[in-house]
Design an enzyme around this catalytic site. Structure first.
Site, PDB file in Angstrom:
ATOM      1  N   LYS A  12       0.850  -1.202   0.000  1.00 21.24           N
ATOM      2  CA  LYS A  12       0.000   0.000   0.000  1.00 21.24           C
ATOM      3  C   LYS A  12       0.882   1.247   0.000  1.00 21.24           C
ATOM      4  O   LYS A  12       2.092   1.157   0.215  1.00 21.24           O
ATOM      5  CB  LYS A  12      -0.901  -0.023   1.245  1.00 21.24           C
ATOM      6  CG  LYS A  12      -0.113   0.024   2.548  1.00 21.24           C
ATOM      7  CD  LYS A  12      -0.983  -0.199   3.768  1.00 21.24           C
ATOM      8  CE  LYS A  12      -0.100  -0.219   4.998  1.00 21.24           C
ATOM      9  NZ  LYS A  12      -0.630   0.457   6.145  1.00 21.24           N
ATOM     10  N   ARG A  72     -10.420  -0.161  15.006  1.00 21.53           N
ATOM     11  CA  ARG A  72     -10.259   0.752  13.871  1.00 21.53           C
ATOM     12  C   ARG A  72     -11.241   0.328  12.794  1.00 21.53           C
ATOM     13  O   ARG A  72     -12.135   1.061  12.468  1.00 21.53           O
ATOM     14  CB  ARG A  72      -8.800   0.670  13.391  1.00 21.53           C
ATOM     15  CG  ARG A  72      -8.298   1.915  12.741  1.00 21.53           C
ATOM     16  CD  ARG A  72      -6.816   1.896  12.518  1.00 21.53           C
ATOM     17  NE  ARG A  72      -6.363   0.806  11.652  1.00 21.53           N
ATOM     18  CZ  ARG A  72      -5.113   0.652  11.230  1.00 21.53           C
ATOM     19  NH1 ARG A  72      -4.184   1.526  11.601  1.00 21.53           N
ATOM     20  NH2 ARG A  72      -4.783  -0.344  10.458  1.00 21.53           N
ATOM     21  N   CYS A  78      13.258  25.350   5.338  1.00 23.80           N
ATOM     22  CA  CYS A  78      12.421  26.175   4.459  1.00 23.80           C
ATOM     23  C   CYS A  78      11.594  25.257   3.550  1.00 23.80           C
ATOM     24  O   CYS A  78      11.658  24.045   3.649  1.00 23.80           O
ATOM     25  CB  CYS A  78      13.296  27.087   3.610  1.00 23.80           C
ATOM     26  SG  CYS A  78      14.533  27.967   4.589  1.00 23.80           S
ATOM     27  N   ASP A 134      12.000  24.796   0.342  1.00 21.38           N
ATOM     28  CA  ASP A 134      12.786  24.137  -0.705  1.00 21.38           C
ATOM     29  C   ASP A 134      14.182  23.725  -0.271  1.00 21.38           C
ATOM     30  O   ASP A 134      14.908  23.125  -1.051  1.00 21.38           O
ATOM     31  CB  ASP A 134      12.997  25.091  -1.891  1.00 21.38           C
ATOM     32  CG  ASP A 134      11.761  25.876  -2.223  1.00 21.38           C
ATOM     33  OD1 ASP A 134      10.735  25.219  -2.485  1.00 21.38           O
ATOM     34  OD2 ASP A 134      11.802  27.117  -2.197  1.00 21.38           O
TER      35      ASP A 134
HETATM   36  C1  LIG Z   1      -4.151  -4.372   7.717  1.00 15.19           C
HETATM   37  C2  LIG Z   1      -2.666  -4.308   7.607  1.00 15.19           C
HETATM   38  N1  LIG Z   1      -1.956  -5.430   7.515  1.00 15.19           N
HETATM   39  C3  LIG Z   1      -0.617  -5.434   7.429  1.00 15.19           C
HETATM   40  C4  LIG Z   1       0.095  -4.261   7.439  1.00 15.19           C
HETATM   41  C5  LIG Z   1       1.598  -4.310   7.358  1.00 15.19           C
HETATM   42  O1  LIG Z   1       2.188  -3.824   8.532  1.00 15.19           O
HETATM   43  P1  LIG Z   1       3.758  -3.761   8.705  1.00 15.19           P
HETATM   44  O2  LIG Z   1       4.253  -2.731   7.774  1.00 15.19           O
HETATM   45  O3  LIG Z   1       3.951  -3.424  10.135  1.00 15.19           O
HETATM   46  O4  LIG Z   1       4.282  -5.110   8.362  1.00 15.19           O
HETATM   47  C6  LIG Z   1      -0.593  -3.051   7.532  1.00 15.19           C
HETATM   48  C7  LIG Z   1       0.145  -1.790   7.606  1.00 15.19           C
HETATM   49  O5  LIG Z   1      -0.068  -0.970   8.449  1.00 15.19           O
HETATM   50  C8  LIG Z   1      -2.016  -3.067   7.622  1.00 15.19           C
HETATM   51  O6  LIG Z   1      -2.716  -1.931   7.695  1.00 15.19           O
END
Ligand SMILES: Cc1ncc(COP(=O)(O)O)c(C=O)c1O
Length: 361
Positions: free
Chosen positions: A34, A129, A303, A305
């Site tokens: 991600k 969450r 700053c 830049d």
């Molecule tokens: C649902 C979920 N699984 C796995 C991970 C991977 O976590 P990490 O980077 O600590 O391995 C994340 C990252 O925050 C996550 O949100």
């Protein structure tokens, strides 16, 4: 020539993937890519991870999941941040697995008229969450079990305190997870592949690997728990070319507000990275950069830049064009840099932005 660069070492990504694959043993290895592969560049990084042993990919958003399919990634892809108001059907049609994080999400996937779709149920075990709450488990599991077109790959949950291996919360969450799994199976879901391990749990709790592990940070070569060393190689370095070197007299200040003044005459140098490039203004005087193996303190305000470093009387002859390592190879590691700024290595690798250009090794 780029003035501001993140160098991404794809050999390090390949090495880390092989190390993690070996550690996973019989558990499947899901790579979390991600946030543009933690800001390492998903287009370049995901194919390397795919080629060196990942069995699956995990992403936050639908757009990230589509990006992986656009890249030709054929492995399983799980996406866990989406809303039923989005066009999630397009993702399902591309064989993307959706995380079912609430009863509303369950109803939405059940209502699709597709022939066959795959979901993984995210159960709430303590992070509070997202995830199906314990008092909703039975309703959601039963509804999914009764939907012939929905394949439930398994359950997953996210740990809140795994970066502190001594914290008993991890075991408490895993106990809740096992309760969910038992109930799901009782209500007719097979749940063949279940997972709870992020990087810290994966690296410190082999007993929790289950059928799949789900690390992110470790792929990029960083340790999530201070003091551990699993032989991973950090993949990112953030470097800039010094743009100016000039003299400063004792008592003269530099940068906005003249908050720093030279105690002795000497030289300052300008490094072209600022808060528009992701270097926070609050980092003022908390870090140093490394030029040819020598550390120089950052001084004065950061700053938009640029920022200034003090070279003393410049005994090593730093000139414009010299490479200053903000963090990474030949400088302070991302974890060290993060600690100086009062944050974590996860955030530090996500910071470089703005004029920063990625260069791949
Ligand atoms: C649902 C979920 N699984 C796995 C991970 C991977 O976590 P990490 O980077 O600590 O391995 C994340 C990252 O925050 C996550 O949100």
């Amino acid at each position: 020539m780029n003035l501001l660069t993140t160098k991404i070492d794809l050999n390090a990504i390949a090495h880390n993937t092989r190390v993690l694959k070996q550690m996973a043993g019989s558990a499947k290895l899901m790579a979390v890519v991600k946030a543009n592969a933690y800001n390492h560049g998903i287009e370049e990084v995901a194919p390397v991870i795919a080629a060196h042993g990942a069995d699956a990919f995990g992403v936050a958003t639908l757009a990230e999941a589509h990006q992986l399919r656009d890249l030709g990634i054929e492995q399983e892809v799980l996406c866990w941040i989406w809303t039923p108001e989005q066009d999630f059907r397009a993702a399902l049609d591309r064989g993307i697995d959706l995380g079912v994080v609430s009863p509303k999400h369950a109803r939405a996937v059940i209502a699709t008229e597709a022939e066959h779709i795959r979901v993984t149920v995210k159960v709430e075990t303590g992070l509070h969450r997202s995830g199906v709450d314990e008092d909703e488990w039975a309703e959601v599991f039963s509804a999914l079990a009764a939907a012939p077109h929905v394949e439930v790959t398994g359950l997953f949950t996210h740990l809140s305190c795994a970066d502190d291996p001594a914290d008993p919360e991890t075991d408490r969450q895993v106990a809740a997870f096992r309760r969910a799994l038992a109930l799901a199976r009782e209500l007719g879901l097979e749940c063949p592949v279940n997972h709870v391990c992020n990087s810290p749990a994966f690296l410190t709790r082999a007993d929790l690997h289950m059928e799949m592990v789900r690390p992110g940070l470790a792929f990029y070569g960083l340790e999530p728990v201070d003091g551990l060393d699993h032989g991973l190689q950090p993949a990112m370095s953030w470097t800039a070319k010094v743009s100016v070197v000039k003299q400063i007299e004792a008592g003269q200040g530099t940068s906005y507000g003249l908050t720093w003044r030279a105690e002795d005459s000497g030289y300052v140098a300008v490094v072209p990275a600022g808060y528009a490039d992701g270097l926070p203004r609050f980092a003022q005087e908390k870090f140093s950069v490394t030029i040819n193996g020598v550390d120089y303190p950052q001084v004065g305000r950061i700053c938009m830049d640029q920022f200034v470093i003090f070279l003393g009387d410049n005994p090593h002859g730093v000139e414009a064009g010299a490479e200053a390592v903000i963090f990474g190879e030949n400088g302070h590691g991302a974890t060290d840099f993060a600690q100086r700024l009062g944050t974590i290595n996860y955030e530090v690798v996500c910071r470089p932005t703005g004029r920063t250009v990625r260069e791949y090794i």
